[in-house]
Each structure stands twice: as structure tokens, then as C-alpha cells.
Design a protein around this motif. Sequence first.
Motif, mmCIF file in Angstrom:
data_model
loop_
_atom_site.group_PDB
_atom_site.id
_atom_site.type_symbol
_atom_site.label_atom_id
_atom_site.label_comp_id
_atom_site.label_asym_id
_atom_site.label_seq_id
_atom_site.Cartn_x
_atom_site.Cartn_y
_atom_site.Cartn_z
ATOM 1 N N GLU A 106 -14.962 21.478 88.851
ATOM 2 C CA GLU A 106 -14.992 20.312 89.742
ATOM 3 C C GLU A 106 -16.395 20.105 90.315
ATOM 4 O O GLU A 106 -17.203 21.023 90.368
ATOM 5 C CB GLU A 106 -14.023 20.540 90.913
ATOM 6 C CG GLU A 106 -12.572 20.682 90.514
ATOM 7 C CD GLU A 106 -11.985 19.391 89.989
ATOM 8 O OE1 GLU A 106 -12.290 18.328 90.583
ATOM 9 O OE2 GLU A 106 -11.260 19.431 88.989
ATOM 10 N N GLN A 107 -16.607 18.904 90.778
ATOM 11 C CA GLN A 107 -17.885 18.518 91.380
ATOM 12 C C GLN A 107 -18.357 19.521 92.441
ATOM 13 O O GLN A 107 -19.508 19.909 92.463
ATOM 14 C CB GLN A 107 -17.704 17.138 92.025
ATOM 15 C CG GLN A 107 -18.871 16.658 92.844
ATOM 16 C CD GLN A 107 -19.681 15.609 92.114
ATOM 17 O OE1 GLN A 107 -19.157 14.822 91.339
ATOM 18 N NE2 GLN A 107 -20.964 15.598 92.354
ATOM 19 N N GLY A 108 -17.430 19.964 93.321
ATOM 20 C CA GLY A 108 -17.814 20.826 94.435
ATOM 21 C C GLY A 108 -18.312 22.197 94.015
ATOM 22 O O GLY A 108 -19.222 22.743 94.620
ATOM 23 N N GLU A 109 -17.711 22.758 92.983
ATOM 24 C CA GLU A 109 -18.060 24.136 92.620
ATOM 25 C C GLU A 109 -19.149 24.227 91.561
ATOM 26 O O GLU A 109 -19.626 25.320 91.262
ATOM 27 C CB GLU A 109 -16.810 24.885 92.145
ATOM 28 C CG GLU A 109 -16.073 24.149 91.054
ATOM 29 C CD GLU A 109 -14.956 24.971 90.434
ATOM 30 O OE1 GLU A 109 -15.232 26.120 90.057
ATOM 31 O OE2 GLU A 109 -13.837 24.451 90.327
ATOM 32 N N ALA A 110 -19.525 23.070 90.993
ATOM 33 C CA ALA A 110 -20.535 23.121 89.931
ATOM 34 C C ALA A 110 -21.704 22.210 90.249
ATOM 35 O O ALA A 110 -21.605 21.287 91.045
ATOM 36 C CB ALA A 110 -19.913 22.703 88.606
ATOM 37 N N LEU A 111 -22.807 22.519 89.588
ATOM 38 C CA LEU A 111 -23.980 21.665 89.689
ATOM 39 C C LEU A 111 -23.864 20.641 88.558
ATOM 40 O O LEU A 111 -23.593 21.008 87.426
ATOM 41 C CB LEU A 111 -25.213 22.559 89.484
ATOM 42 C CG LEU A 111 -26.571 21.888 89.453
ATOM 43 C CD1 LEU A 111 -26.907 21.351 90.835
ATOM 44 C CD2 LEU A 111 -27.625 22.886 89.005
ATOM 45 N N GLN A 171 -25.280 32.184 88.595
ATOM 46 C CA GLN A 171 -23.853 32.405 88.895
ATOM 47 C C GLN A 171 -23.083 31.126 89.218
ATOM 48 O O GLN A 171 -21.884 31.168 89.427
ATOM 49 C CB GLN A 171 -23.652 33.408 90.052
ATOM 50 C CG GLN A 171 -24.275 34.764 89.839
ATOM 51 C CD GLN A 171 -23.646 35.551 88.711
ATOM 52 O OE1 GLN A 171 -22.544 35.233 88.262
ATOM 53 N NE2 GLN A 171 -24.343 36.553 88.205
ATOM 54 N N LYS A 172 -23.770 29.981 89.292
ATOM 55 C CA LYS A 172 -23.073 28.736 89.610
ATOM 56 C C LYS A 172 -22.883 27.920 88.332
ATOM 57 O O LYS A 172 -23.856 27.699 87.607
ATOM 58 C CB LYS A 172 -23.901 27.945 90.626
ATOM 59 C CG LYS A 172 -23.195 26.715 91.161
ATOM 60 C CD LYS A 172 -24.036 26.056 92.238
ATOM 61 C CE LYS A 172 -23.273 24.896 92.839
ATOM 62 N NZ LYS A 172 -24.008 24.252 93.924
ATOM 63 N N PRO A 173 -21.652 27.473 88.060
ATOM 64 C CA PRO A 173 -21.446 26.678 86.847
ATOM 65 C C PRO A 173 -22.306 25.416 86.883
ATOM 66 O O PRO A 173 -22.525 24.849 87.955
ATOM 67 C CB PRO A 173 -19.969 26.292 86.906
ATOM 68 C CG PRO A 173 -19.345 27.192 87.897
ATOM 69 C CD PRO A 173 -20.424 27.610 88.846
#
Length: 256
Positions: A98-103, A163-165
Motif C-alpha cells: 500500500e501507499q503508506g508502507e511503501a515508497l 528495508q522499505k518496499p
Amino acid sequence: MLNRFLGIVGNASEHGLSVDHMLEVCHWFMLILAVGWSSYLAIALFRFRRVKNPKADYHGVTGNASSHAEFALVLIEAALLLGFALPLWGKRVVDIPEQGEALRVRAVGEQYAWNYHYTGPDGVFGKQNAAFVSSSNPLGLDPSDEAGKDDVVSKNELFAVNQKPIVLEITSKDVIHAVSIKHMRIAQDAIPGTKVPMWFRPIKAGKYEIVCAQLCGAGHYAMRSHLIVDSQEKFDEQIKELSAMQHPAVAASPAQ
Ligand SMILES: [Cu+2]
């Protein structure tokens, strides 16, 4: 171990571990098949040599065993493909973070460079229009659109957070290109007029090569850029720096 022998670059993404595992299994399997079939060929050559078989047998095998074996093989392969491969592939390309958890970054290819487009703090991409495309506005961002005022574009350098999708929305301005990041074990064609999402989670900070994997013209060989994976702080700093260069007015305002 076999992968290293084959010259495959080190993995730096989360899903890359399974890709490597699959590659390794496939190669060992191919090796077994190669040895098996070569031995079979040698046995057949020896067993059916002319000295022992002066007259050809025009009927060959008469039993049904081989037909049954082939039918079973088709069933097994269909089960592997329909039961495992397709659902796994579907999960990979449909379940996008989702938008919030990924760049979210747009990767726009052109002859012969990559433009990487970031939303800026508002998380929304500005409107684009081909009419606005110029050397200082390579993506044709609409200057009157509020959402685009904080957008940042970097040329040939893609910044990501360790570590960030990261979800890349891949497209092209002219011909078909392809984003290929070997260390992340991903590749996707960039097709004009479409935006194809592709995602991965980097698990190792560093600088990785991104190459165009689709022969796109005389300068194709030079169409390379870099993925820079670093901490969230370093990433924010980098985007801020680009933003200050691209939006001097916004950077100077006290509200920011
Ligand atoms: Cu290209």
C-alpha cells in the motif's frame, strides 16, 4: 554456491533469496537431466549398435507404458503450473504494498536516460502533460497543479530506503526500454502509454547498477543509472537537496 560459480551478482532484496533458491534448484535439476539423458544416449548407442542389430526393427515399442508415462508427465506439469506457479506469480504482481508502507516512485525511460519521479511530502504525483515537456521539465509536470509543486525528479539516480518496499511505476517517453536491477532480482519493460508497477524490498544499503534491458537504440549501451539504498534520514536529506534545487521558492518559504 552454484549461483556464485555461474557469476550471478550478490542479492540485495528480500524476494531475491527465493529467486536465487529457485535458480539454484533449476540448475542442479538441469545438471541431473543432462547427465541422465547423456547416459541414456550412450546406452542406446551401445545397445543398438549395428554389429548386434544388423536389421532394423520397424515396429519399435508395442506396449502402452510410454504413453501412460507421458500422460502422467503432462498432468504433473499442469499441476505445477496451474497449482503453484501461476498463483505465486499472481501474488507477486497483484499484492503490491500500500501507499503508506511503501515508497512510490515513477521510473520514466527515454533515449537514453532514466528519470525518477518522487511525490514529495504530499504523497501525490503532480499532473503531467506532454505539452510542458522541456529540458528543464523532462516529465512535463503541469506548473499550475498544486500536487506537483513539491514533486522531485532525479536523473539516472534512484533513491530508496533500506528495508522499505519500493514500488516503481514504470513507463517510457519514447520507445520500449526496460528497468533491470540485477542485485534486486527484478526487471520490467517500460512501455510507452502504460504504467506497470514493479516492487521489491531492498535489504542491504549500497549503490547498485540499473541497466536498460531492452535494445532501444544506438545509445542503449550507455543507458545505465544507479539505485542508491540508504537509511530513511539519508533518503530524506537527498530528496530535500533535490527539492531545494528544483523548487528554490518553496525551499525558502518559512512554512517548509
Ligand atoms: Cu533503453
